[in-house]
Motif scaffolding. Structure first.
Motif, mmCIF file in Angstrom:
data_model
loop_
_atom_site.group_PDB
_atom_site.id
_atom_site.type_symbol
_atom_site.label_atom_id
_atom_site.label_comp_id
_atom_site.label_asym_id
_atom_site.label_seq_id
_atom_site.Cartn_x
_atom_site.Cartn_y
_atom_site.Cartn_z
ATOM 1 N N GLN A 2 -15.810 -47.887 -19.480
ATOM 2 C CA GLN A 2 -14.983 -47.144 -20.415
ATOM 3 C C GLN A 2 -15.347 -45.664 -20.365
ATOM 4 O O GLN A 2 -16.508 -45.283 -20.493
ATOM 5 C CB GLN A 2 -15.163 -47.672 -21.839
ATOM 6 C CG GLN A 2 -14.241 -46.994 -22.845
ATOM 7 C CD GLN A 2 -14.354 -47.605 -24.222
ATOM 8 O OE1 GLN A 2 -15.123 -48.533 -24.429
ATOM 9 N NE2 GLN A 2 -13.592 -47.078 -25.163
ATOM 10 N N LEU A 3 -14.332 -44.844 -20.169
ATOM 11 C CA LEU A 3 -14.568 -43.412 -20.092
ATOM 12 C C LEU A 3 -14.814 -42.844 -21.484
ATOM 13 O O LEU A 3 -14.266 -43.331 -22.479
ATOM 14 C CB LEU A 3 -13.360 -42.708 -19.472
ATOM 15 C CG LEU A 3 -13.114 -42.957 -17.985
ATOM 16 C CD1 LEU A 3 -11.792 -42.322 -17.556
ATOM 17 C CD2 LEU A 3 -14.251 -42.398 -17.151
ATOM 18 N N PRO A 4 -15.639 -41.790 -21.591
ATOM 19 C CA PRO A 4 -15.845 -41.154 -22.891
ATOM 20 C C PRO A 4 -14.576 -40.432 -23.343
ATOM 21 O O PRO A 4 -13.705 -40.099 -22.527
ATOM 22 C CB PRO A 4 -16.982 -40.168 -22.624
ATOM 23 C CG PRO A 4 -16.918 -39.887 -21.158
ATOM 24 C CD PRO A 4 -16.443 -41.165 -20.525
ATOM 25 N N VAL A 5 -14.469 -40.200 -24.632
ATOM 26 C CA VAL A 5 -13.353 -39.426 -25.171
ATOM 27 C C VAL A 5 -13.478 -37.983 -24.681
ATOM 28 O O VAL A 5 -14.555 -37.387 -24.795
ATOM 29 C CB VAL A 5 -13.350 -39.475 -26.706
ATOM 30 C CG1 VAL A 5 -12.314 -38.511 -27.277
ATOM 31 C CG2 VAL A 5 -13.085 -40.893 -27.193
ATOM 32 N N TYR A 6 -12.414 -37.446 -24.130
ATOM 33 C CA TYR A 6 -12.471 -36.095 -23.566
ATOM 34 C C TYR A 6 -12.260 -35.049 -24.658
ATOM 35 O O TYR A 6 -11.174 -34.949 -25.242
ATOM 36 C CB TYR A 6 -11.416 -35.919 -22.469
ATOM 37 C CG TYR A 6 -11.549 -34.592 -21.739
ATOM 38 C CD1 TYR A 6 -12.600 -34.382 -20.857
ATOM 39 C CD2 TYR A 6 -10.646 -33.552 -21.955
ATOM 40 C CE1 TYR A 6 -12.751 -33.174 -20.189
ATOM 41 C CE2 TYR A 6 -10.796 -32.338 -21.292
ATOM 42 C CZ TYR A 6 -11.841 -32.161 -20.413
ATOM 43 O OH TYR A 6 -11.996 -30.954 -19.767
ATOM 44 N N LEU A 7 -13.287 -34.270 -24.933
ATOM 45 C CA LEU A 7 -13.231 -33.196 -25.927
ATOM 46 C C LEU A 7 -13.835 -31.918 -25.350
ATOM 47 O O LEU A 7 -14.652 -31.249 -25.985
ATOM 48 C CB LEU A 7 -13.955 -33.621 -27.206
ATOM 49 C CG LEU A 7 -13.302 -34.769 -27.992
ATOM 50 C CD1 LEU A 7 -14.181 -35.192 -29.159
ATOM 51 C CD2 LEU A 7 -11.910 -34.359 -28.486
ATOM 52 N N ASP A 8 -13.401 -31.591 -24.129
ATOM 53 C CA ASP A 8 -13.874 -30.377 -23.448
ATOM 54 C C ASP A 8 -12.684 -29.592 -22.883
ATOM 55 O O ASP A 8 -12.713 -29.107 -21.761
ATOM 56 C CB ASP A 8 -14.858 -30.755 -22.335
ATOM 57 C CG ASP A 8 -15.782 -29.601 -21.946
ATOM 58 O OD1 ASP A 8 -15.844 -28.606 -22.693
ATOM 59 O OD2 ASP A 8 -16.432 -29.701 -20.892
ATOM 60 N N TYR A 9 -11.637 -29.491 -23.696
ATOM 61 C CA TYR A 9 -10.402 -28.835 -23.268
ATOM 62 C C TYR A 9 -10.584 -27.355 -22.953
ATOM 63 O O TYR A 9 -9.789 -26.778 -22.207
ATOM 64 C CB TYR A 9 -9.322 -28.994 -24.346
ATOM 65 C CG TYR A 9 -8.574 -30.305 -24.302
ATOM 66 C CD1 TYR A 9 -7.258 -30.363 -23.855
ATOM 67 C CD2 TYR A 9 -9.177 -31.493 -24.701
ATOM 68 C CE1 TYR A 9 -6.567 -31.561 -23.817
ATOM 69 C CE2 TYR A 9 -8.494 -32.699 -24.673
ATOM 70 C CZ TYR A 9 -7.188 -32.728 -24.219
ATOM 71 O OH TYR A 9 -6.505 -33.927 -24.183
ATOM 72 N N ALA A 10 -11.615 -26.721 -23.514
ATOM 73 C CA ALA A 10 -11.845 -25.315 -23.211
ATOM 74 C C ALA A 10 -12.366 -25.128 -21.786
ATOM 75 O O ALA A 10 -12.237 -24.046 -21.208
ATOM 76 C CB ALA A 10 -12.815 -24.696 -24.213
ATOM 77 N N ALA A 11 -12.962 -26.191 -21.227
ATOM 78 C CA ALA A 11 -13.420 -26.130 -19.839
ATOM 79 C C ALA A 11 -12.243 -26.285 -18.885
ATOM 80 O O ALA A 11 -12.084 -25.527 -17.928
ATOM 81 C CB ALA A 11 -14.455 -27.217 -19.575
ATOM 82 N N THR A 12 -11.414 -27.286 -19.151
ATOM 83 C CA THR A 12 -10.176 -27.472 -18.398
ATOM 84 C C THR A 12 -9.316 -28.480 -19.139
ATOM 85 O O THR A 12 -9.832 -29.321 -19.885
ATOM 86 C CB THR A 12 -10.430 -27.950 -16.958
ATOM 87 O OG1 THR A 12 -9.220 -27.816 -16.186
ATOM 88 C CG2 THR A 12 -10.887 -29.401 -16.903
ATOM 89 N N THR A 13 -8.026 -28.394 -18.922
ATOM 90 C CA THR A 13 -7.098 -29.338 -19.542
ATOM 91 C C THR A 13 -6.547 -30.280 -18.475
ATOM 92 O O THR A 13 -6.415 -29.892 -17.309
ATOM 93 C CB THR A 13 -5.918 -28.597 -20.188
ATOM 94 O OG1 THR A 13 -5.254 -27.808 -19.189
ATOM 95 C CG2 THR A 13 -6.389 -27.690 -21.314
ATOM 96 N N PRO A 14 -6.231 -31.520 -18.854
ATOM 97 C CA PRO A 14 -5.537 -32.394 -17.898
ATOM 98 C C PRO A 14 -4.150 -31.830 -17.615
ATOM 99 O O PRO A 14 -3.530 -31.217 -18.488
ATOM 100 C CB PRO A 14 -5.462 -33.732 -18.636
ATOM 101 C CG PRO A 14 -5.579 -33.385 -20.082
ATOM 102 C CD PRO A 14 -6.439 -32.162 -20.169
#
Length: 388
Positions: A2-14
């Motif tokens: 299971q992938l972690p919840v992505y909360l690093d949108y300032a680094a890059t966005t999908p």
């Protein structure tokens, strides 16, 4: 797994699925794969039309003339072109540049490079909330100042600079103003018909577009002159040579078009998620918010936690993907230079987390983050005997 919840949108966005679909149509023989500079056949004409449509979409988001958009490989190259380009063209007028201690490394390293070439750089200290006071800019301007280069939104704290006030000062003194808007375009309204900004760096991958493409706004009236940094076929009116990647530019155009349509609604939705995150920490002791409490970009929240080791905190947060600061500095264990410049206590800066969310984040994601963060803090703050 299971992938972690992505909360690093300032680094890059999908990449938004609509953006990916538009890009895919520019890659293969049955699509518009041609070279936009090939003006002797239909393949080139079709590609050129797509490129110019994308240029217009980018211009529309920031309300400028499409002819003022110069394609680059990203905001880093745009920063380099703006800063080094102004320095090269205006060196006979002056060799003094004003920046700040909390800029992105693309700006700071460009300034450090110019210092080696004999330019003098004044690095302004931010206010406690991470913003640069316009009065500090006015105080630093000299007769030989040729450029002020400051970001719109800080990539670590979300703090916002007052571009209108800073631009009014630079215009009064006949000094050019460059703004890195990688973290603000598509998140905050930008009207370059009104803002006295001369150069603005833009990025696609912070706005649900592809990596490897960006743009530099170069004002035509009053006209801004630059020395090119990449030479070749004279593309982009001689300011940036290189074969234009049609699929990348189409992706950036589509991403900026979507951002323009969704910006107001998305801002309000992210504001709700921010309030949910901060409210969920109300019962937790020993933490502080770094940045502007109410006026920053809602999707970036920088928090410091007392009594924990930063590296241990990051390693223990396995259910959520967050960062300790700028992605380009993630390999170092040193406290953030941005937070240190803001006067944040070193221990608190060393334990800081940047939690950033965006278009595809949900309230459940924030709940997961809170649960994981609170549980981890409780564990790390236990006395060593209790953990044994």
């Amino acid at each position: 797994m299971q992938l972690p919840v992505y909360l690093d949108y300032a680094a890059t966005t999908p990449v938004d699925p609509l953006v990916a679909d538009a890009m895919a149509k520019c890659l293969t023989l049955d699509g518009q794969f041609g070279n936009p500079a090939s003006r002797s056949h239909l393949y080139g004409w079709q590609a050129e039309e797509l490129v110019e449509n994308a240029r217009r979409d980018v211009a529309d988001l920031i309300n400028c003339d499409p002819r003022e958009i110069v394609w680059t490989s990203g905001a880093t190259e745009a920063d380099n072109l703006a800063i080094k380009g102004v320095a090269g063209f205006h060196a006979t007028k002056g060799r003094h540049i004003i920046s700040s201690r909390v800029e992105h490394k693309a700006v700071l390293d460009s300034c450090h490079f110019l210092e080696q070439k004999g330019f003098e750089i004044t690095y302004l200290t931010p206010e406690a909330d991470g913003s640069i006071a316009p009065a500090r800019v006015a105080e630093a301007i000299r007769d030989d100042t040729i450029l002020v280069t400051l970001m719109h939104v800080n990539n670590e704290t979300g703090s916002v600079n007052d571009l209108a006030a800073i631009g009014a000062i630079t215009r009064e003194h006949n000094v050019l103003l460059h703004v890195d808007a990688a973290q603000s375009a598509g998140k905050l309204p930008i009207d370059l018909a009104e803002l006295p900004v001369d150069l603005m760096s833009l990025s696609a991958h912070k706005v649900y577009g592809p990596k490897g493409v960006g743009a530099l706004f170069v004002r035509r009236d009053p006209r801004v002159e630059l020395t090119a940094q990449i030479h070749g076929g004279g593309h982009e009116r001689g300011m940036r040579s290189g074969t234009l990647p049609t699929h990348q530019l189409v992706g950036m155009g589509q991403a900026f078009r979507l951002a323009r349509a969704q910006m107001s609604e998305e801002y309000q939705r992210l504001l709700v998620l921010r309030e949910q995150l901060l409210a969920g920490l109300a019962g937790v002791s020993g933490w502080q918010l770094h940045g502007q409490s109410g006026g920053g970009v809602p999707g970036i929240v920088n928090l410091g936690f007392a009594g924990v080791d930063g590296e241990s905190l990051l390693l223990a947060l396995r259910q959520i993907a967050v960062s300790s600061g700028s992605a380009c500095m993630s390999a170092t264990l040193e406290p953030s230079y941005v937070l240190k410049a803001m006067g944040v206590d070193e221990d608190m800066a060393q334990s800081a987390l940047r939690i950033s969310f965006g278009r595809f984040s949900t309230r459940q994601d924030i709940d997961t983050a809170l649960e994981n963060l609170i549980r981890t803090l409780q564990h790390l703050r236990q006395p060593a005997r209790a953990q044994a």
